[in-house]
Design a protein around this motif. Structure first.
Motif, PDB file in Angstrom:
ATOM      1  N   MET A  45     -46.214 -25.487 -11.071  1.00 16.05           N
ATOM      2  CA  MET A  45     -45.169 -26.089 -11.465  1.00 16.05           C
ATOM      3  C   MET A  45     -44.848 -27.322 -10.298  1.00 16.05           C
ATOM      4  O   MET A  45     -44.429 -28.399 -10.550  1.00 16.05           O
ATOM      5  N   LYS A  46     -45.226 -27.110  -9.012  1.00 15.85           N
ATOM      6  CA  LYS A  46     -45.133 -27.896  -7.978  1.00 15.85           C
ATOM      7  C   LYS A  46     -45.778 -29.237  -8.147  1.00 15.85           C
ATOM      8  O   LYS A  46     -45.757 -30.455  -8.179  1.00 15.85           O
ATOM      9  N   HIS A  51     -47.147 -34.839 -10.505  1.00 14.91           N
ATOM     10  CA  HIS A  51     -48.001 -35.538 -11.418  1.00 14.91           C
ATOM     11  C   HIS A  51     -46.970 -36.287 -12.572  1.00 14.91           C
ATOM     12  O   HIS A  51     -46.958 -37.326 -12.746  1.00 14.91           O
ATOM     13  N   MET A  52     -45.827 -35.569 -12.846  1.00 12.92           N
ATOM     14  CA  MET A  52     -44.894 -36.162 -13.835  1.00 12.92           C
ATOM     15  C   MET A  52     -44.015 -37.271 -12.993  1.00 12.92           C
ATOM     16  O   MET A  52     -43.514 -38.378 -13.515  1.00 12.92           O
ATOM     17  N   GLY A  53     -44.046 -37.259 -11.521  1.00 14.73           N
ATOM     18  CA  GLY A  53     -43.322 -38.193 -10.970  1.00 14.73           C
ATOM     19  C   GLY A  53     -43.850 -39.562 -10.809  1.00 14.73           C
ATOM     20  O   GLY A  53     -43.383 -40.299 -10.804  1.00 14.73           O
TER      21      GLY A  53
END
Length: 72
Positions: A45-46, A51-53
């Motif tokens: 999740m981290k 990566h989504m940021g």
């Protein structure tokens, strides 16, 4: 009857006599496996959040018709 079935038939009654069905718990091995899975999910999740940021998504404007009217 196969050898595996014969061995299971002989060993299962022995296991039934030694364990109290109301007091069997997962023990330390179950806790270690659960903790490892929890740490793995937390790490994933981290990483996904990081990566989504980094994603830079810019939405393309809607195309307009050539005659100048608006699309419904």
């Amino acid at each position: 009857m196969s050898a595996t079935q014969a061995a299971l038939n002989e060993l299962l009654p022995l296991a039934g006599d030694t364990f109290d069905k109301n007091k069997v718990t997962p023990g330390i091995l179950g806790f270690i496996v659960f903790a490892a899975l929890a740490l793995g999910v937390w790490g994933l999740m981290k990483s996904m959040s990081r990566h989504m940021g980094r994603v830079d998504f810019k939405e393309a404007p809607e195309p307009t018709p050539a005659d100048g009217t608006r699309a419904p």
